[in-house]
Design a protein around this motif. Structure first.
Motif, PDB file in Angstrom:
ATOM      1  N   ALA A   1      -6.716   7.462   2.558  1.00 31.03           N
ATOM      2  CA  ALA A   1      -6.521   6.515   3.336  1.00 31.03           C
ATOM      3  C   ALA A   1      -7.998   5.960   3.809  1.00 31.03           C
ATOM      4  O   ALA A   1      -8.022   4.719   3.713  1.00 31.03           O
ATOM      5  CB  ALA A   1      -5.780   6.910   4.650  1.00 31.03           C
ATOM      6  N   ALA A   2      -8.851   6.743   3.898  1.00 32.94           N
ATOM      7  CA  ALA A   2     -10.294   6.503   4.139  1.00 32.94           C
ATOM      8  C   ALA A   2     -10.697   5.598   2.845  1.00 32.94           C
ATOM      9  O   ALA A   2     -11.303   4.575   2.996  1.00 32.94           O
ATOM     10  CB  ALA A   2     -10.956   7.479   4.493  1.00 32.94           C
ATOM     11  N   GLY A   3     -10.415   6.098   1.642  1.00 36.65           N
ATOM     12  CA  GLY A   3     -10.828   5.414   0.570  1.00 36.65           C
ATOM     13  C   GLY A   3     -10.155   3.836   0.273  1.00 36.65           C
ATOM     14  O   GLY A   3     -10.866   3.015  -0.045  1.00 36.65           O
ATOM     15  N   LEU A   4      -8.931   3.990   0.654  1.00 34.27           N
ATOM     16  CA  LEU A   4      -8.275   2.604   0.713  1.00 34.27           C
ATOM     17  C   LEU A   4      -8.782   1.757   1.789  1.00 34.27           C
ATOM     18  O   LEU A   4      -8.896   0.298   1.294  1.00 34.27           O
ATOM     19  CB  LEU A   4      -6.639   2.668   0.748  1.00 34.27           C
ATOM     20  CG  LEU A   4      -5.843   3.474  -0.155  1.00 34.27           C
ATOM     21  CD1 LEU A   4      -4.571   3.754   0.201  1.00 34.27           C
ATOM     22  CD2 LEU A   4      -5.850   2.480  -1.546  1.00 34.27           C
ATOM     23  N   GLY A   5      -9.075   2.128   2.807  1.00 35.88           N
ATOM     24  CA  GLY A   5      -9.586   1.463   3.933  1.00 35.88           C
ATOM     25  C   GLY A   5     -10.935   0.869   3.571  1.00 35.88           C
ATOM     26  O   GLY A   5     -11.289  -0.402   3.909  1.00 35.88           O
TER      27      GLY A   5
ATOM     28  N   VAL B   1       0.666  -1.143  -0.111  1.00 37.90           N
ATOM     29  CA  VAL B   1       0.043   0.041   0.104  1.00 37.90           C
ATOM     30  C   VAL B   1       0.790   1.117  -0.102  1.00 37.90           C
ATOM     31  O   VAL B   1       1.792   1.341   0.556  1.00 37.90           O
ATOM     32  CB  VAL B   1      -0.891  -0.032   1.127  1.00 37.90           C
ATOM     33  CG1 VAL B   1      -1.841   1.286   1.258  1.00 37.90           C
ATOM     34  CG2 VAL B   1      -1.571  -1.152   1.348  1.00 37.90           C
ATOM     35  N   ALA B   2       0.399   2.491  -0.874  1.00 38.71           N
ATOM     36  CA  ALA B   2       1.348   3.304  -0.534  1.00 38.71           C
ATOM     37  C   ALA B   2       0.115   4.682  -0.993  1.00 38.71           C
ATOM     38  O   ALA B   2      -0.701   4.422  -1.726  1.00 38.71           O
ATOM     39  CB  ALA B   2       2.333   3.632  -1.734  1.00 38.71           C
ATOM     40  N   ILE B   3       0.523   5.999  -0.490  1.00 42.88           N
ATOM     41  CA  ILE B   3      -0.356   7.061  -0.809  1.00 42.88           C
ATOM     42  C   ILE B   3       0.757   8.028  -1.417  1.00 42.88           C
ATOM     43  O   ILE B   3       1.823   8.101  -0.988  1.00 42.88           O
ATOM     44  CB  ILE B   3      -0.902   7.633   0.513  1.00 42.88           C
ATOM     45  CG1 ILE B   3      -2.030   6.662   0.874  1.00 42.88           C
ATOM     46  CG2 ILE B   3      -1.441   8.945   0.284  1.00 42.88           C
ATOM     47  CD1 ILE B   3      -2.502   7.181   2.229  1.00 42.88           C
ATOM     48  N   VAL B   4       0.499   8.570  -2.450  1.00 44.12           N
ATOM     49  CA  VAL B   4       1.483   9.319  -3.227  1.00 44.12           C
ATOM     50  C   VAL B   4       0.500  10.733  -3.592  1.00 44.12           C
ATOM     51  O   VAL B   4      -0.714  10.870  -4.017  1.00 44.12           O
ATOM     52  CB  VAL B   4       1.529   8.947  -4.613  1.00 44.12           C
ATOM     53  CG1 VAL B   4       2.619   9.921  -5.450  1.00 44.12           C
ATOM     54  CG2 VAL B   4       2.158   7.292  -4.519  1.00 44.12           C
ATOM     55  N   ILE B   5       1.425  11.786  -2.925  1.00 42.42           N
ATOM     56  CA  ILE B   5       0.490  13.230  -2.970  1.00 42.42           C
ATOM     57  C   ILE B   5       1.394  14.079  -3.599  1.00 42.42           C
ATOM     58  O   ILE B   5       2.671  14.013  -3.559  1.00 42.42           O
ATOM     59  CB  ILE B   5       0.245  13.639  -1.756  1.00 42.42           C
ATOM     60  CG1 ILE B   5       1.228  13.546  -0.650  1.00 42.42           C
ATOM     61  CG2 ILE B   5      -0.859  12.547  -1.035  1.00 42.42           C
ATOM     62  CD1 ILE B   5       1.053  14.451   0.470  1.00 42.42           C
ATOM     63  N   ASP B   6       0.995  15.255  -4.199  1.00 44.10           N
ATOM     64  CA  ASP B   6       1.371  16.404  -4.512  1.00 44.10           C
ATOM     65  C   ASP B   6       1.781  17.267  -3.368  1.00 44.10           C
ATOM     66  O   ASP B   6       1.196  17.770  -2.541  1.00 44.10           O
ATOM     67  CB  ASP B   6       0.708  17.139  -5.510  1.00 44.10           C
ATOM     68  CG  ASP B   6       1.211  18.559  -5.933  1.00 44.10           C
ATOM     69  OD1 ASP B   6       2.391  18.865  -5.579  1.00 44.10           O
ATOM     70  OD2 ASP B   6       0.699  19.167  -7.016  1.00 44.10           O
TER      71      ASP B   6
ATOM     72  N   MET C   1      -2.967  10.022  -4.863  1.00 42.88           N
ATOM     73  CA  MET C   1      -3.938   8.918  -5.130  1.00 42.88           C
ATOM     74  C   MET C   1      -3.120   7.759  -3.934  1.00 42.88           C
ATOM     75  O   MET C   1      -2.185   7.843  -3.621  1.00 42.88           O
ATOM     76  CB  MET C   1      -3.561   8.384  -6.390  1.00 42.88           C
ATOM     77  CG  MET C   1      -2.023   7.777  -6.866  1.00 42.88           C
ATOM     78  SD  MET C   1      -2.109   7.323  -8.463  1.00 42.88           S
ATOM     79  CE  MET C   1      -2.208   8.618  -9.169  1.00 42.88           C
ATOM     80  N   GLY C   2      -4.109   7.114  -3.750  1.00 43.25           N
ATOM     81  CA  GLY C   2      -4.031   5.829  -2.879  1.00 43.25           C
ATOM     82  C   GLY C   2      -3.811   4.483  -3.916  1.00 43.25           C
ATOM     83  O   GLY C   2      -4.536   4.350  -4.796  1.00 43.25           O
TER      84      GLY C   2
ATOM     85  N   PRO D   1      -8.205   7.770  -6.681  1.00 42.73           N
ATOM     86  CA  PRO D   1      -7.423   9.264  -6.967  1.00 42.73           C
ATOM     87  C   PRO D   1      -8.111  10.205  -6.256  1.00 42.73           C
ATOM     88  O   PRO D   1      -9.411  10.202  -5.755  1.00 42.73           O
ATOM     89  CB  PRO D   1      -7.860   9.225  -8.377  1.00 42.73           C
ATOM     90  CG  PRO D   1      -9.249   8.498  -8.504  1.00 42.73           C
ATOM     91  CD  PRO D   1      -9.083   7.266  -7.626  1.00 42.73           C
ATOM     92  N   PHE D   2      -7.547  11.272  -5.979  1.00 40.37           N
ATOM     93  CA  PHE D   2      -8.025  12.661  -5.538  1.00 40.37           C
ATOM     94  C   PHE D   2      -7.760  13.492  -6.542  1.00 40.37           C
ATOM     95  O   PHE D   2      -6.810  14.253  -6.489  1.00 40.37           O
ATOM     96  CB  PHE D   2      -7.448  13.009  -4.258  1.00 40.37           C
ATOM     97  CG  PHE D   2      -8.079  13.968  -3.546  1.00 40.37           C
ATOM     98  CD1 PHE D   2      -9.749  13.763  -3.168  1.00 40.37           C
ATOM     99  CD2 PHE D   2      -7.584  15.097  -2.807  1.00 40.37           C
ATOM    100  CE1 PHE D   2     -10.179  14.872  -2.266  1.00 40.37           C
ATOM    101  CE2 PHE D   2      -8.115  16.042  -2.253  1.00 40.37           C
ATOM    102  CZ  PHE D   2      -9.507  15.731  -1.933  1.00 40.37           C
ATOM    103  N   PRO D   3      -8.863  13.992  -7.417  1.00 44.27           N
ATOM    104  CA  PRO D   3      -8.474  15.122  -8.307  1.00 44.27           C
ATOM    105  C   PRO D   3      -8.738  16.358  -7.756  1.00 44.27           C
ATOM    106  O   PRO D   3      -9.461  16.591  -6.726  1.00 44.27           O
ATOM    107  CB  PRO D   3      -9.598  14.854  -9.463  1.00 44.27           C
ATOM    108  CG  PRO D   3     -10.615  14.016  -8.686  1.00 44.27           C
ATOM    109  CD  PRO D   3     -10.056  13.395  -7.331  1.00 44.27           C
ATOM    110  N   GLN D   4      -8.028  17.264  -8.233  1.00 40.48           N
ATOM    111  CA  GLN D   4      -8.236  18.732  -7.811  1.00 40.48           C
ATOM    112  C   GLN D   4      -9.567  19.169  -7.457  1.00 40.48           C
ATOM    113  O   GLN D   4      -9.716  19.940  -6.621  1.00 40.48           O
ATOM    114  CB  GLN D   4      -7.146  19.627  -8.817  1.00 40.48           C
ATOM    115  CG  GLN D   4      -6.781  21.042  -7.977  1.00 40.48           C
ATOM    116  CD  GLN D   4      -5.961  21.726  -8.988  1.00 40.48           C
ATOM    117  OE1 GLN D   4      -5.459  21.326  -9.894  1.00 40.48           O
ATOM    118  NE2 GLN D   4      -5.461  22.953  -8.199  1.00 40.48           N
TER     119      GLN D   4
END
Length: 142
Positions: A32-36, A11-16, A122-123, A91-94
Motif C-alpha cells: 500500500a505504501a508503494g502504491l501510494g 487498485v488491488a493488492i494481491v498477496i499469498d 503485489m500492488g 511487487p514484493f519478492p520473498q
C-alpha cells in the motif's frame, strides 16, 4: 469521490495468504505504501470534521486485498509486465523479507530476475479494465 483524471483507476493488492498473520499484514502495508508513493492522488487529501479538525484521508477508493497462491502471483507478474501507460505494479519478492536496508535491497533486486523469484504479493493500480483482467478471478482475503 474522485477527480476526472482518476475515475477509471482501479487498485488491488494481491498477496499469498500462506504467510503468518503479522507478515501478511506487513506485506499489505508495504505494498500500500508503494502504491501510494507511485500514485499520490490515491490519498493525502485533507478532510475536515464537524469540529474543524483536519485529517488526511486514507484512500479515495476501495482497495481490495485479494489472495493468490505463489504460482498465481508469478503468472500475474508475467501478465502485468505488459502494463498500459500510467499503470503501476509494485511487487514484493520473498527475498525482500530478509533485507532491512533499502540500498542492500536495491542491489539484490538489480541482480535478480523477478520473474523467477517467489512473490509474497503485489500492488496493482491502473485502468479499470486492465486491473479487472488480472484480478477478476481472485478471491478476497478472508
Amino acid at each position: 469521490m474522485t477527480d476526472a483524471g482518476t475515475q477509471a483507476l482501479r487498485v488491488a493488492i494481491v498477496i499469498d495468504p500462506d504467510q503468518p498473520l503479522g507478515l501478511l499484514a506487513n506485506t499489505v502495508a508495504v505494498l500500500a505504501a508503494g502504491l501510494g508513493a507511485a500514485m499520490p492522488a490515491l490519498g493525502g487529501r485533507t478532510l475536515v470534521d464537524s469540529t474543524g479538525r483536519a485529517y488526511l484521508n486514507s484512500a479515495d477508493r476501495p482497495i481490495p486485498v485479494l489472495q493468490a497462491s505463489a504460482g498465481t502471483l508469478a503468472t500475474l507478474l508475467g501478465k502485468a509486465a505488459a502494463a498500459p501507460e500510467g499503470a503501476v505494479l509494485v511487487p514484493f519478492p520473498q527475498f525482500a523479507r530478509t533485507i532491512h536496508d533499502f540500498a542492500a535491497y536495491a542491489d539484490a533486486f538489480s541482480v535478480r530476475d523477478l520473474g523467477s523469484e517467489p512473490l509474497l504479493g503485489m500492488g496493482i493500480a491502473g485502468p479499470d479494465k486492465w486491473v479487472r483482467s488480472l484480478t477478476g478471478a481472485l478471491k478476497l482475503l478472508r
